[in-house]
Motif scaffolding. Structure first.
Motif, PDB file in Angstrom:
ATOM      1  N   ARG A   1     -42.186 -12.682-105.217  1.00  8.20           N
ATOM      2  CA  ARG A   1     -41.950 -12.925-106.546  1.00  8.20           C
ATOM      3  C   ARG A   1     -42.034 -14.438-106.908  1.00  8.20           C
ATOM      4  O   ARG A   1     -41.696 -15.301-105.962  1.00  8.20           O
ATOM      5  CB  ARG A   1     -40.340 -12.381-107.146  1.00  8.20           C
ATOM      6  N   ALA A   2     -42.685 -14.610-108.095  1.00  9.36           N
ATOM      7  CA  ALA A   2     -42.930 -16.074-108.629  1.00  9.36           C
ATOM      8  C   ALA A   2     -41.337 -17.006-108.469  1.00  9.36           C
ATOM      9  O   ALA A   2     -40.311 -16.393-108.896  1.00  9.36           O
ATOM     10  CB  ALA A   2     -43.435 -16.016-110.025  1.00  9.36           C
ATOM     11  N   GLY A   3     -41.568 -18.056-107.819  1.00  9.45           N
ATOM     12  CA  GLY A   3     -40.539 -18.803-107.740  1.00  9.45           C
ATOM     13  C   GLY A   3     -39.876 -18.742-106.376  1.00  9.45           C
ATOM     14  O   GLY A   3     -39.083 -19.749-105.874  1.00  9.45           O
ATOM     15  N   ASN A   4     -40.081 -17.696-105.590  1.00  9.75           N
ATOM     16  CA  ASN A   4     -39.783 -17.525-104.005  1.00  9.75           C
ATOM     17  C   ASN A   4     -40.681 -18.501-103.093  1.00  9.75           C
ATOM     18  O   ASN A   4     -41.696 -18.921-103.946  1.00  9.75           O
ATOM     19  CB  ASN A   4     -39.653 -16.250-103.835  1.00  9.75           C
ATOM     20  N   ARG A   5     -40.434 -18.459-101.986  1.00 10.63           N
ATOM     21  CA  ARG A   5     -41.208 -19.094-101.086  1.00 10.63           C
ATOM     22  C   ARG A   5     -41.954 -18.187-100.195  1.00 10.63           C
ATOM     23  O   ARG A   5     -41.428 -16.825 -99.934  1.00 10.63           O
ATOM     24  CB  ARG A   5     -40.366 -20.096-100.204  1.00 10.63           C
ATOM     25  N   LEU A   6     -42.967 -18.476 -99.342  1.00  8.90           N
ATOM     26  CA  LEU A   6     -43.613 -17.671 -98.385  1.00  8.90           C
ATOM     27  C   LEU A   6     -42.529 -17.209 -97.283  1.00  8.90           C
ATOM     28  O   LEU A   6     -42.707 -16.219 -96.742  1.00  8.90           O
ATOM     29  CB  LEU A   6     -44.691 -18.423 -97.700  1.00  8.90           C
ATOM     30  N   GLY A   7     -41.559 -18.288 -97.153  1.00  7.95           N
ATOM     31  CA  GLY A   7     -40.495 -17.857 -96.041  1.00  7.95           C
ATOM     32  C   GLY A   7     -39.708 -16.780 -96.442  1.00  7.95           C
ATOM     33  O   GLY A   7     -39.127 -15.795 -95.553  1.00  7.95           O
ATOM     34  N   ASP A   8     -39.505 -16.453 -97.876  1.00  3.00           N
ATOM     35  CA  ASP A   8     -38.633 -15.413 -98.191  1.00  3.00           C
ATOM     36  C   ASP A   8     -39.359 -14.000 -97.936  1.00  3.00           C
ATOM     37  O   ASP A   8     -38.623 -13.000 -97.410  1.00  3.00           O
ATOM     38  CB  ASP A   8     -38.656 -15.378 -99.695  1.00  3.00           C
ATOM     39  N   ILE A   9     -40.519 -14.053 -97.933  1.00  2.85           N
ATOM     40  CA  ILE A   9     -41.380 -12.640 -97.567  1.00  2.85           C
ATOM     41  C   ILE A   9     -41.219 -12.446 -96.031  1.00  2.85           C
ATOM     42  O   ILE A   9     -41.026 -11.261 -95.401  1.00  2.85           O
ATOM     43  CB  ILE A   9     -42.942 -12.790 -97.925  1.00  2.85           C
ATOM     44  N   SER A  10     -41.346 -13.456 -95.330  1.00  2.32           N
ATOM     45  CA  SER A  10     -41.452 -13.518 -93.684  1.00  2.32           C
ATOM     46  C   SER A  10     -39.912 -13.112 -93.367  1.00  2.32           C
ATOM     47  O   SER A  10     -39.888 -12.318 -92.571  1.00  2.32           O
ATOM     48  CB  SER A  10     -41.867 -14.800 -93.242  1.00  2.32           C
TER      49      SER A  10
ATOM     50  N   ARG B   1     -37.924 -18.297 -92.125  1.00  2.00           N
ATOM     51  CA  ARG B   1     -36.730 -18.700 -92.838  1.00  2.00           C
ATOM     52  C   ARG B   1     -36.736 -18.506 -94.195  1.00  2.00           C
ATOM     53  O   ARG B   1     -37.823 -19.110 -94.679  1.00  2.00           O
ATOM     54  CB  ARG B   1     -36.263 -20.086 -92.239  1.00  2.00           C
ATOM     55  N   PRO B   2     -35.768 -17.887 -94.909  1.00  2.00           N
ATOM     56  CA  PRO B   2     -35.940 -17.948 -96.605  1.00  2.00           C
ATOM     57  C   PRO B   2     -35.969 -19.568 -97.215  1.00  2.00           C
ATOM     58  O   PRO B   2     -35.355 -20.205 -96.421  1.00  2.00           O
ATOM     59  CB  PRO B   2     -34.666 -17.081 -97.006  1.00  2.00           C
ATOM     60  N   GLY B   3     -36.628 -19.517 -98.140  1.00  2.00           N
ATOM     61  CA  GLY B   3     -36.653 -20.832 -98.758  1.00  2.00           C
ATOM     62  C   GLY B   3     -37.479 -21.857 -98.319  1.00  2.00           C
ATOM     63  O   GLY B   3     -37.550 -22.881 -98.804  1.00  2.00           O
TER      64      GLY B   3
END
Length: 256
Positions: free
Chosen positions: A145-154, A192-194
């Motif tokens: 989702r827009a605003g998240n980071r690639l690490g949030d998907i991982s 890692r998220p964020g």
């Protein structure tokens, strides 16, 4: 690293490739059965490509990690094989777990997707492994989702794996998609998220969790392509190409 964002009009143009990829995978799932040869399934995909006027992303593919060119239009990974399975003369047996990974270009845009099934009589542990990859795929998509980071998907993918007691290999994972199959962006199946690249509307990526039943170690077949588990345990793989938008992520390779 160049991160390309697509306009809403370009995302709409990419839907044709995604829809076709979904149609081919649906046809492959319908055709796969005990006694069916992997080369016949590759031929089915090849015939559909020709009839559609599409272009294979695999047949001339020759990356540094493979013994290229690939020479086929479909990846067929069976049982302890999980990625980049090179189709060969093999008839599916009762209980085989097979993953189909397919990518092609339609009108200059690429779609990339994968699905895993069991032919004949399934083992419960195989169905559970496939379900874990599908759950991880859904979690990864929801995090795109827009605003998240690639690490949030991982992190979403890795969290699902750990919840099922599975280990995660991060050597191969998702990637950005556009005019070519593999863009500059690498999307590992744990993280890692964020952290990492910010997700902005117009980013198109393939999210592809793949898990092995009892290891995260892999080995390469003598064919220079097929990747297997190091301990002989089975693997499963699920993948969709998705677009980040101002709202919910859009699955471009959805199957009927």
């Amino acid at each position: 690293m160049a991160i390309e964002l697509r306009t809403p009009a370009q995302v709409d143009e990419m839907r044709a490739a995604g829809q076709f990829v979904g149609e081919v995978l649906t046809a492959l799932v319908d055709a796969a059965d005990v006694g069916v040869d992997l080369l016949d399934l590759d031929a089915l995909a090849h015939r559909m490509i020709r009839e559609r006027g599409a272009e294979s992303c695999y047949i001339d593919y020759a990356p540094s990690f493979g013994r290229g060119p690939f020479g086929k239009v479909l990846c067929t990974s069976v049982n302890d094989a999980v990625l980049h399975g090179l189709p060969h003369r093999y008839r599916l047996k009762d209980g085989d777990l097979v993953s189909f990974d397919f990518a092609c270009s339609v009108d200059g845009w690429v779609g990339d997707s994968a699905v895993s099934i069991v032919v004949g009589t399934p083992r419960e542990e195989d169905l559970a492994l496939i379900a874990a990859t599908e759950e991880a795929l859904a979690a990864g998509i929801d995090a795109a989702r827009a605003g998240n980071r690639l690490g949030d998907i991982s992190a979403a993918i890795g969290g699902v794996a750990r919840s099922h007691g599975l280990l995660v290999n991060t050597q191969f994972g998702g990637h950005s998609v556009g005019r070519t199959m593999h863009g500059d962006l690498h999307l590992p199946n744990d993280g890692r998220p964020g952290r990492g690249v910010r997700l902005d509307p117009g980013l198109v990526v393939a999210i592809e969790p793949w898990f092995l039943q009892s290891t995260d170690e892999i080995v390469m077949d003598p064919d220079g392509w097929t990747i297997r588990s190091a301990d002989g345990s089975r693997g499963a793989h699920s993948e969709h190409t998705i677009a980040v938008t101002d709202g919910d992520p859009v699955i471009l390779t959805a199957r009927a």
